[in-house]
Design an enzyme around this catalytic site. Sequence first.
Site, PDB file in Angstrom:
ATOM      1  N   ARG A 213       9.025 -44.508 -86.976  1.00 41.84           N
ATOM      2  CA  ARG A 213       9.635 -43.589 -86.011  1.00 41.84           C
ATOM      3  C   ARG A 213      10.364 -42.476 -86.771  1.00 41.84           C
ATOM      4  NH1 ARG A 213      10.018 -46.100 -81.031  1.00 41.84           N
ATOM      5  NH2 ARG A 213      10.100 -43.991 -80.189  1.00 41.84           N
TER       6      ARG A 213
ATOM      7  N   ARG B   8      15.442 -53.957 -71.785  1.00 38.84           N
ATOM      8  CA  ARG B   8      15.851 -52.661 -72.348  1.00 38.84           C
ATOM      9  C   ARG B   8      15.486 -51.516 -71.412  1.00 38.84           C
ATOM     10  NH1 ARG B   8      15.686 -51.892 -78.608  1.00 38.84           N
ATOM     11  NH2 ARG B   8      16.222 -49.856 -77.773  1.00 38.84           N
TER      12      ARG B   8
END
Length: 420
Positions: free
Chosen positions: A120, A399
């Site tokens: 990422r 989440r």
Amino acid sequence: MDKLIVHGGSQLEGSVSISGSKNASLPILAATLLTKESCIIRRVPDVSDTNYMLQILQNLGAEVERASGTVIVRAEKIGHEAPYELVRKMRASVCVMGPLLSRLHKATVSLPGGCVIGDRPVDLHLRGLEGLGAEVQVEGGDLHLKCRELRGKTIDMRGKHGTTVLGTDNIMMAAVLAKGTTIIEGAACEPEVVDLANFLNKMGAKITGAGTTRIVVEGVKELHGVDHTVIPDRIEAGTFLVAGAMASTKGITLKRVEREHLTSVIELLQDAGFEIEGSGKTLTIRPGARRVGCDITTEPYPGFPTDMQAQMCALFATTPGISVVRDTIFPQRFMHCSEMKRMGADIDLNDGTAVIRGVDHLSAAPVMASDLRASAALLLAALTAKGATEISRVYHIDRGYEHIDQKLVDLGAHIERLKV
Ligand code: EPZ
């Protein structure tokens, strides 16, 4: 850590109300740092990721109140350091860099690690911020940014994988108070970027072109508080469309959706043999004459979203024929396939592509969630599997999905949540 026990075979029917968008809420919550005045944000989903972001804002010094789906943030006095122990939990925390630089001309944010869906990087974020005048130093795993002032420029956000959603957000938020005009070329076009631009314009920013690859931001002197309702969560909506496709003969109806944000998902499910009706805020999915496998390649919006790739793999696992799913954005985002193979799925993985041969049915097995969308895929697979599937590490699903197990139970699913 909670577990879900999903007893397969129940038929889903009825309607479900889709929550506000997690991925719109996160940058919008970060944008509250751009003003000393109170911001009211409605339909913020009660999920771990938004709660992490609220903790980060509080840790920076903002006052935060949450009453069910409405959040009030007042960032009157704030520091510039986002705490490692919170930032490491959620990569999206990087989107506080732009607002902190705009407001304080400095920011310290820990370098986000990778995650199971792949590397990422934030190189495009940093290239853009440096283009506006920021100096960036990496030290001890932290990003240290500072600037004398931010000056508008033309910034190109394109990288080898195309563009970046949160990177576009960061540059927009760094440009709103900069001196002069910023042109963002190669901007992400996702609806969540548009929602952020709408929020910023309500605060007094001057942004045009959001939703296209060329966004123009005219710097202003200051921004004020706003009252804003975030857009519906298009990925939650897509996930429930797939749940209806997999486990409902009568069909299910989704309320509080934005149909235009789901065009590529609707078209693909129609190609796969399902009937989808409705316009604007309501969608109904029903089985069609027959189910067929399809080929998917994920692309930036308005292409097919990578965040729906895992859910489609679950559908194709029991769809007659062969389906090929390629993720060009996160080529490693196939952890769900390994777990579904434990349930009897016939999937070959190679170089960012899953070749799926539909089987007659899946069978229950203990499986482990690994990331947000993979968890959703396992939940969908378990809805139709024979037997009771135990899904562990469901904190991954919490989440980004607001009470998804309860919503499925309300539609007729047989799911137990075990607190262990
Ligand atoms: C956003 O993440 C979403 N998250 C992700 O959803 C989504 O999968 C992703 O966009 C792609 O649509 C939020 O909005 C909070 P990117 P983001 O920067 O912005 C490369 C979920 O499940 N890249 O658009 O972090 C990167 O490696 C989450 O809700 C660089 O090379 O993703 C990837 O291949 C998961 N350099 C591609 O761009 C950079 O500086 C797209 O990443 C930044 C990104």
